[in-house]
Design an enzyme around this catalytic site. Structure first.
Site, short mmCIF file in Angstrom:
data_model
loop_
_atom_site.label_atom_id
_atom_site.label_comp_id
_atom_site.label_asym_id
_atom_site.label_seq_id
_atom_site.Cartn_x
_atom_site.Cartn_y
_atom_site.Cartn_z
N LYS A 161 1.32 -0.93 0.30
CA LYS A 161 -0.07 0.10 0.45
C LYS A 161 0.88 1.01 0.11
O LYS A 161 0.56 2.42 0.10
CB LYS A 161 -0.68 0.43 1.17
CG LYS A 161 -2.09 1.18 1.55
CD LYS A 161 -2.98 1.07 2.23
CE LYS A 161 -3.90 2.02 2.77
NZ LYS A 161 -5.17 2.02 3.94
N ASN A 169 3.13 10.18 12.32
CA ASN A 169 1.56 11.21 11.73
C ASN A 169 0.61 9.82 12.23
O ASN A 169 -0.59 9.75 12.05
CB ASN A 169 1.95 11.78 10.74
CG ASN A 169 0.54 11.45 10.20
OD1 ASN A 169 -0.21 11.98 10.38
ND2 ASN A 169 0.33 10.38 9.38
N TYR A 218 -9.66 7.26 21.59
CA TYR A 218 -8.66 7.97 20.73
C TYR A 218 -8.50 9.72 21.61
O TYR A 218 -7.10 9.69 21.86
CB TYR A 218 -9.39 8.69 19.51
CG TYR A 218 -8.56 9.46 18.74
CD1 TYR A 218 -7.72 9.15 17.72
CD2 TYR A 218 -9.63 11.24 18.67
CE1 TYR A 218 -7.29 9.44 16.44
CE2 TYR A 218 -8.90 11.57 17.75
CZ TYR A 218 -7.79 11.32 16.95
OH TYR A 218 -7.21 11.88 15.75
N LYS A 257 -4.31 10.43 22.92
CA LYS A 257 -3.67 11.48 22.42
C LYS A 257 -3.06 12.71 22.98
O LYS A 257 -2.54 13.34 23.41
CB LYS A 257 -4.62 12.68 21.37
CG LYS A 257 -5.22 12.02 19.93
CD LYS A 257 -3.50 11.80 18.84
CE LYS A 257 -4.03 11.31 17.63
NZ LYS A 257 -2.41 11.16 16.88
N1 LIG Z 1 -8.47 12.95 10.14
C1 LIG Z 1 -8.84 13.79 10.64
O1 LIG Z 1 -10.19 14.83 11.27
C2 LIG Z 1 -7.56 14.18 11.97
C3 LIG Z 1 -7.54 15.17 13.11
C4 LIG Z 1 -6.46 16.03 14.37
C5 LIG Z 1 -5.78 14.49 14.28
N2 LIG Z 1 -5.41 13.36 12.92
C6 LIG Z 1 -4.12 12.38 13.00
O2 LIG Z 1 -3.56 12.30 11.67
C7 LIG Z 1 -3.06 11.27 11.71
C8 LIG Z 1 -2.93 10.32 10.35
O3 LIG Z 1 -4.68 10.55 10.58
P1 LIG Z 1 -5.84 9.97 8.61
O4 LIG Z 1 -6.23 10.77 9.38
O5 LIG Z 1 -4.90 10.36 8.15
O6 LIG Z 1 -6.03 9.05 9.13
P2 LIG Z 1 -5.61 7.51 8.33
O7 LIG Z 1 -5.87 8.21 6.67
O8 LIG Z 1 -6.60 6.52 8.47
O9 LIG Z 1 -4.00 7.98 8.20
C9 LIG Z 1 -4.51 6.93 9.23
C10 LIG Z 1 -2.47 6.23 8.88
O10 LIG Z 1 -2.02 5.43 10.43
C11 LIG Z 1 -1.72 3.94 9.55
N3 LIG Z 1 -1.74 3.53 10.51
C12 LIG Z 1 -2.61 2.77 11.16
N4 LIG Z 1 -2.39 1.78 12.28
C13 LIG Z 1 -1.30 1.38 12.17
C14 LIG Z 1 -0.36 0.37 12.24
N5 LIG Z 1 -0.25 0.04 13.60
N6 LIG Z 1 1.28 1.10 12.50
C15 LIG Z 1 1.35 1.37 11.45
N7 LIG Z 1 0.59 2.34 10.68
C16 LIG Z 1 -0.19 2.73 11.34
C17 LIG Z 1 -2.44 3.54 8.52
O11 LIG Z 1 -1.71 2.65 7.40
P3 LIG Z 1 -3.19 2.33 7.17
O12 LIG Z 1 -3.39 2.35 5.35
O13 LIG Z 1 -2.26 0.88 6.88
O14 LIG Z 1 -4.18 2.03 7.74
C18 LIG Z 1 -2.38 5.55 8.18
O15 LIG Z 1 -1.49 5.83 7.22
C19 LIG Z 1 -3.33 10.23 13.16
O16 LIG Z 1 -2.67 10.75 14.17
C20 LIG Z 1 -4.55 10.80 13.77
O17 LIG Z 1 -4.89 10.74 14.74
C21 LIG Z 1 -5.89 13.11 12.05
#
Ligand SMILES: NC(=O)c1ccc[n+]([C@@H]2O[C@H](COP(=O)([O-])OP(=O)(O)OC[C@H]3O[C@@H](n4cnc5c(N)ncnc54)[C@H](OP(=O)(O)O)[C@@H]3O)[C@@H](O)[C@H]2O)c1
Length: 333
Positions: A56, A113, A205, A209
């Site tokens: 991926k 991240n 969650y 954080k």
């Molecule tokens: N989206 C929001 O509204 C938001 C707001 C505030 C903060 N955040 C933070 O932003 C960051 C990125 O989130 P996102 O919104 O981009 O979500 P996302 O699209 O679900 O991306 C999450 C990433 O983390 C990876 N991941 C999950 N479990 C893992 C593991 N066990 N080992 C290694 N990698 C792992 C995923 O890999 P896979 O592709 O293999 O699943 C994916 O690449 C997170 O820390 C989240 O808490 C998000």
């Protein structure tokens, strides 16, 4: 934050990251992929996508390199590499850090991240609850394993290197802050979050954080940021696949709210890069909501907040000592 999120200004035009090396964890989709693209648009020389699913990650790499904006801005000699990092497994974190250190030998920017927001309780072979392991503990181990490289690179270049956490405003919804599941006087912090009795699915969650932020605040009490500047940001609600793992009865309403208020990933990338490469040493130990520094909620300054921060630090020192040599400055308090 109001229902409709305020607009965020783009990054300054003149940023060049030529000569720098970065790691972005969770770069296989969402905000992580966007961060990699925006680093390349600004001519970074080397960027590693640290991902749990290498196939991926390779797809994400291909898509990033196919973007016209990346083709336009990137250094034609840039190294863009996918490497395995499974945050559920301390062994994988260690292998990643070892392999990276051997191959690249320098690191200017570590973007912590990767993250999950799930509603099921799962205890991993590490003995810890999954969200706490992935979002907090494995990030701390990675940071410590790479800290010598970050320090050496700062010494060699004469410029501080950087650690930036993707945090969240949701830390204030932690069950510790809301009092929904206060820490029992006899409980440890990690034991509390591992226990079945303290499991609150909708705040887990935010709990994870909160731990990241408490760790950063305590670590920056021990380290002045002269060599490695460490900070954290929340990009607001962003339109990523994070909610795809929710059960259908929740995904539908969440997706409706996202359709109305979520930001696009490019805006999240601006917020991320602002914290990682635009703001300077003054940002050490600071949490940014969008592009603004936010003072910690009153709970952090309360006796209970200070108690939890110290306990978490001491427990994290003990936990990390099982897997790596803890640096001398990481003294218990
Ligand atoms: N989206 C929001 O509204 C938001 C707001 C505030 C903060 N955040 C933070 O932003 C960051 C990125 O989130 P996102 O919104 O981009 O979500 P996302 O699209 O679900 O991306 C999450 C990433 O983390 C990876 N991941 C999950 N479990 C893992 C593991 N066990 N080992 C290694 N990698 C792992 C995923 O890999 P896979 O592709 O293999 O699943 C994916 O690449 C997170 O820390 C989240 O808490 C998000």
């Amino acid at each position: 934050m109001p229902f409709f999120q305020p607009s965020v200004s783009p990054l300054p035009e003149n940023i060049s990251l030529r000569g720098q090396t970065a790691i972005v964890t969770g770069a296989s989709q969402g905000i992580g992929t966007e961060i990699v693209a925006q680093l390349l648009e600004r001519s970074i020389s080397t960027v590693v996508l640290a991902v749990r699913n290498v196939a991926k990650g390779e797809e994400a790499r291909k898509a990033i390199l196919g973007r016209p904006s990346v083709k336009k801005g990137m250094d034609t000699k840039a190294v863009v590499k996918v490497m395995k990092l499974e945050a559920e497994d301390y062994g994988s974190v260690k292998s990643f850090a070892d392999d990276f250190s051997k191959e690249f030998g320098e690191l200017h920017l570590l973007m912590l991240n990767a993250g999950i927001g799930i509603l099921e309780r799962d205890i991993l072979p590490t003995t810890h609850e999954k969200t706490i392991q992935v979002n907090y503990l494995s990030n701390v181990l990675l940071l410590l394993l790479l800290y010598p490289l970050l320090t050496n690179t700062a010494t060699t270049t004469g410029t501080p290197t950087r650690i930036t956490w993707t945090g969240s405003r949701m830390h204030t919804s932690s069950s510790l802050l809301t009092g929904k599941k206060p820490l029992a006087p006899s409980s440890t912090v990690l034991g509390h979050f591992d226990s079945k009795e303290s499991w609150v699915p909708f705040t887990r969650y935010g709990d994870s954080k909160l731990l990241c932020l408490l760790f950063m605040y305590e670590m920056t009490n021990h380290d002045d940021g002269g060599k490695v500047v460490q900070n954290s940001f929340c990009p607001g609600m962003v339109n990523t696949g994070m909610s795809d793992v929710l059960p259908i009865y929740l995904r539908v309403p969440v997706n409706m709210v996202k359709a109305l208020r979520a930001r696009s990933v490019d805006v999240a990338g601006w917020v991320a890069l602002n914290t990682a490469v635009v703001v300077g040493g003054e940002s050490h130990g600071q949490f940014y909501a969008d592009k603004e520094v936010v003072e910690p909620a009153p709970w952090f300054r309360s006796a209970e907040g200070r108690r939890v921060q110290k306990m978490l630090w001491n427990e994290t020192v003990d936990e990390m000592a099982k897997y790596t040599k803890v640096p001398a400055w990481m003294k218990k308090v």
